[in-house]
Design a protein around this motif. Structure first.
Motif, PDB file in Angstrom:
ATOM      1  N   ALA A  83       3.050   6.619  -5.574  1.00 36.89           N
ATOM      2  CA  ALA A  83       3.788   5.727  -4.649  1.00 36.89           C
ATOM      3  C   ALA A  83       5.162   5.913  -4.870  1.00 36.89           C
ATOM      4  O   ALA A  83       5.601   6.415  -5.744  1.00 36.89           O
ATOM      5  N   VAL A  84       5.801   5.350  -3.805  1.00 38.16           N
ATOM      6  CA  VAL A  84       7.402   5.658  -3.714  1.00 38.16           C
ATOM      7  C   VAL A  84       7.987   4.183  -3.899  1.00 38.16           C
ATOM      8  O   VAL A  84       7.582   3.147  -3.354  1.00 38.16           O
ATOM      9  N   ALA A  85       8.792   4.006  -5.011  1.00 33.10           N
ATOM     10  CA  ALA A  85       9.627   2.988  -5.140  1.00 33.10           C
ATOM     11  C   ALA A  85      10.959   3.173  -4.337  1.00 33.10           C
ATOM     12  O   ALA A  85      11.743   4.251  -4.469  1.00 33.10           O
ATOM     13  N   GLY A  86      11.373   2.384  -3.693  1.00 30.90           N
ATOM     14  CA  GLY A  86      12.563   2.126  -2.902  1.00 30.90           C
ATOM     15  C   GLY A  86      13.265   0.845  -2.858  1.00 30.90           C
ATOM     16  O   GLY A  86      12.910  -0.144  -3.311  1.00 30.90           O
TER      17      GLY A  86
ATOM     18  N   VAL B 115       9.327   8.711  -6.986  1.00 34.63           N
ATOM     19  CA  VAL B 115       8.081   8.707  -6.705  1.00 34.63           C
ATOM     20  C   VAL B 115       7.066   8.689  -8.100  1.00 34.63           C
ATOM     21  O   VAL B 115       7.643   9.485  -8.977  1.00 34.63           O
TER      22      VAL B 115
ATOM     23  N   LYS C 164      14.346   4.108  -7.944  1.00 33.12           N
ATOM     24  CA  LYS C 164      13.998   4.849  -6.980  1.00 33.12           C
ATOM     25  C   LYS C 164      13.346   6.272  -7.171  1.00 33.12           C
ATOM     26  O   LYS C 164      13.579   6.815  -8.208  1.00 33.12           O
TER      27      LYS C 164
ATOM     28  N   ASP D  51       0.746  -1.285  -0.049  1.00 29.65           N
ATOM     29  CA  ASP D  51       0.069  -0.148   0.073  1.00 29.65           C
ATOM     30  C   ASP D  51       0.858   1.262  -0.013  1.00 29.65           C
ATOM     31  O   ASP D  51       1.490   1.837   0.952  1.00 29.65           O
ATOM     32  N   GLY D  52       1.027   1.769  -1.241  1.00 30.49           N
ATOM     33  CA  GLY D  52       1.474   3.227  -1.363  1.00 30.49           C
ATOM     34  C   GLY D  52       3.230   2.931  -1.657  1.00 30.49           C
ATOM     35  O   GLY D  52       3.851   4.272  -1.751  1.00 30.49           O
ATOM     36  N   TRP D  53       3.609   1.957  -1.705  1.00 24.82           N
ATOM     37  CA  TRP D  53       5.215   1.820  -2.113  1.00 24.82           C
ATOM     38  C   TRP D  53       5.526   0.582  -2.708  1.00 24.82           C
ATOM     39  O   TRP D  53       4.716  -0.430  -2.846  1.00 24.82           O
ATOM     40  N   MET D  54       6.623   0.670  -3.545  1.00 22.73           N
ATOM     41  CA  MET D  54       7.209  -0.559  -4.235  1.00 22.73           C
ATOM     42  C   MET D  54       8.393  -0.945  -3.903  1.00 22.73           C
ATOM     43  O   MET D  54       9.287   0.176  -3.788  1.00 22.73           O
ATOM     44  N   LEU D  55       8.903  -2.114  -4.108  1.00 17.57           N
ATOM     45  CA  LEU D  55      10.380  -2.354  -3.850  1.00 17.57           C
ATOM     46  C   LEU D  55      10.949  -2.525  -5.442  1.00 17.57           C
ATOM     47  O   LEU D  55      10.521  -3.079  -6.272  1.00 17.57           O
TER      48      LEU D  55
ATOM     49  N   ALA E 171       4.983  -4.746  -8.222  1.00 17.12           N
ATOM     50  CA  ALA E 171       3.792  -4.044  -7.247  1.00 17.12           C
ATOM     51  C   ALA E 171       2.397  -4.628  -8.031  1.00 17.12           C
ATOM     52  O   ALA E 171       2.587  -4.350  -9.158  1.00 17.12           O
TER      53      ALA E 171
END
Length: 257
Positions: A234-237, A198, A196, A119-123, A128
């Motif tokens: 969503a944020v990818a990190g 947004v 990485k 929810d709201g982020w990705m690796l 995702a």
């Protein structure tokens, strides 16, 4: 008692016919005149004296068909309903015969909701999962001064992943749990991010369209119509250790284990 098959511009242009009841029998006048009398009936200017046999023309055939369905004071019409001129147009004369999707521009489907896993982020480097939630729904309004219902049914889903790539799916997506898949599994609506940052992810649902005028049966229109897009950020990190649904001892193949 009179009724008319003309709707809107057809009535102005004179392309429709009008009708009355005379002794329980429909009398239809318009482009083709058909007098319901037994003697001297006139069809398209040709005399038919003494009720001689002849082939019915298109307008009279519609009346005959309506009688067979109980539409003209027939036994199949409770209360003896009139031939439904306003409800059933003759072939080629109905105002709604040539409606296209562009005519329904004022009828807009509702936007879907967009959910994602996690929810709201990705690796980075792992899928995702995205889910567009929508369903068949009806939007009501008026067109050509007639009440109109438009039914939108989801047909396909256009995805924009925010990293310059797009895709299209025939399904809205579903959670990993409902699909019986481990977390971070690829799905028909998943996407992998390599960098990485947004990202703005959007989905646009394309719908097939049907309409119903004056509460008559649904009529389909060729083509599909896009609804409004829904966008989430969503944020990818990256991370050496991430939270997963179960502990690593229970799911040793999960991310971070």
């Amino acid at each position: 008692m009179a009724a008319s098959s003309c709707l809107g511009q057809d009535q102005i242009d004179g392309f429709c016919s009008s009708g009355t009841l005379d002794g329980g029998e429909a009398v239809i006048r318009g482009d083709g005149r058909i007098d319901g009398g037994n003697n001297g009936g006139n069809s398209n200017g040709g005399n038919n004296n003494n009720g001689g046999n002849r082939e019915p023309d298109a307008y009279e055939q519609d009346r005959i068909d309506a009688e067979a369905r109980g539409g003209v004071d027939g036994p199949g019409s409770p209360g003896g309903a009139l031939f439904p001129f306003e409800a059933e147009c003759f072939p080629g004369t109905c105002l709604f015969d040539d409606i296209t999707i562009s005519d329904l521009a004022s009828f807009r489907p509702t936007a879907p909701t967009l959910e994602m896993e996690p929810d709201g982020w990705m690796l980075i480097g792992l899928p995702a999962n995205f889910i567009a939630k929508t369903s068949t729904h009806v939007v009501s309004g008026t067109l050509f001064d007639h009440p109109l219902d438009v039914r939108f049914t989801p047909a396909s889903y256009a995805w924009s992943w925010g990293d310059g790539s797009t895709s299209r799916s025939s399904v809205p997506g579903a959670s990993w749990a409902s699909l019986g898949l481990p977390e971070f599994s690829p799905t028909a609506t998943s996407h992998v991010y390599d960098t990485k940052g947004v990202y703005q992810i959007s989905v646009t649902v394309w719908y097939t369209v049907e309409f119903s005028v004056d509460s008559l049966p649904w009529r389909s229109i060729s083509g599909t119509l896009p609804g409004p897009a829904t966008i989430v950020a969503a944020v990818a990190g990256s991370a050496k250790t991430v939270l997963v649904e179960r502990q690593c001892t229970e799911n040793p193949h999960g991310p971070g284990c």
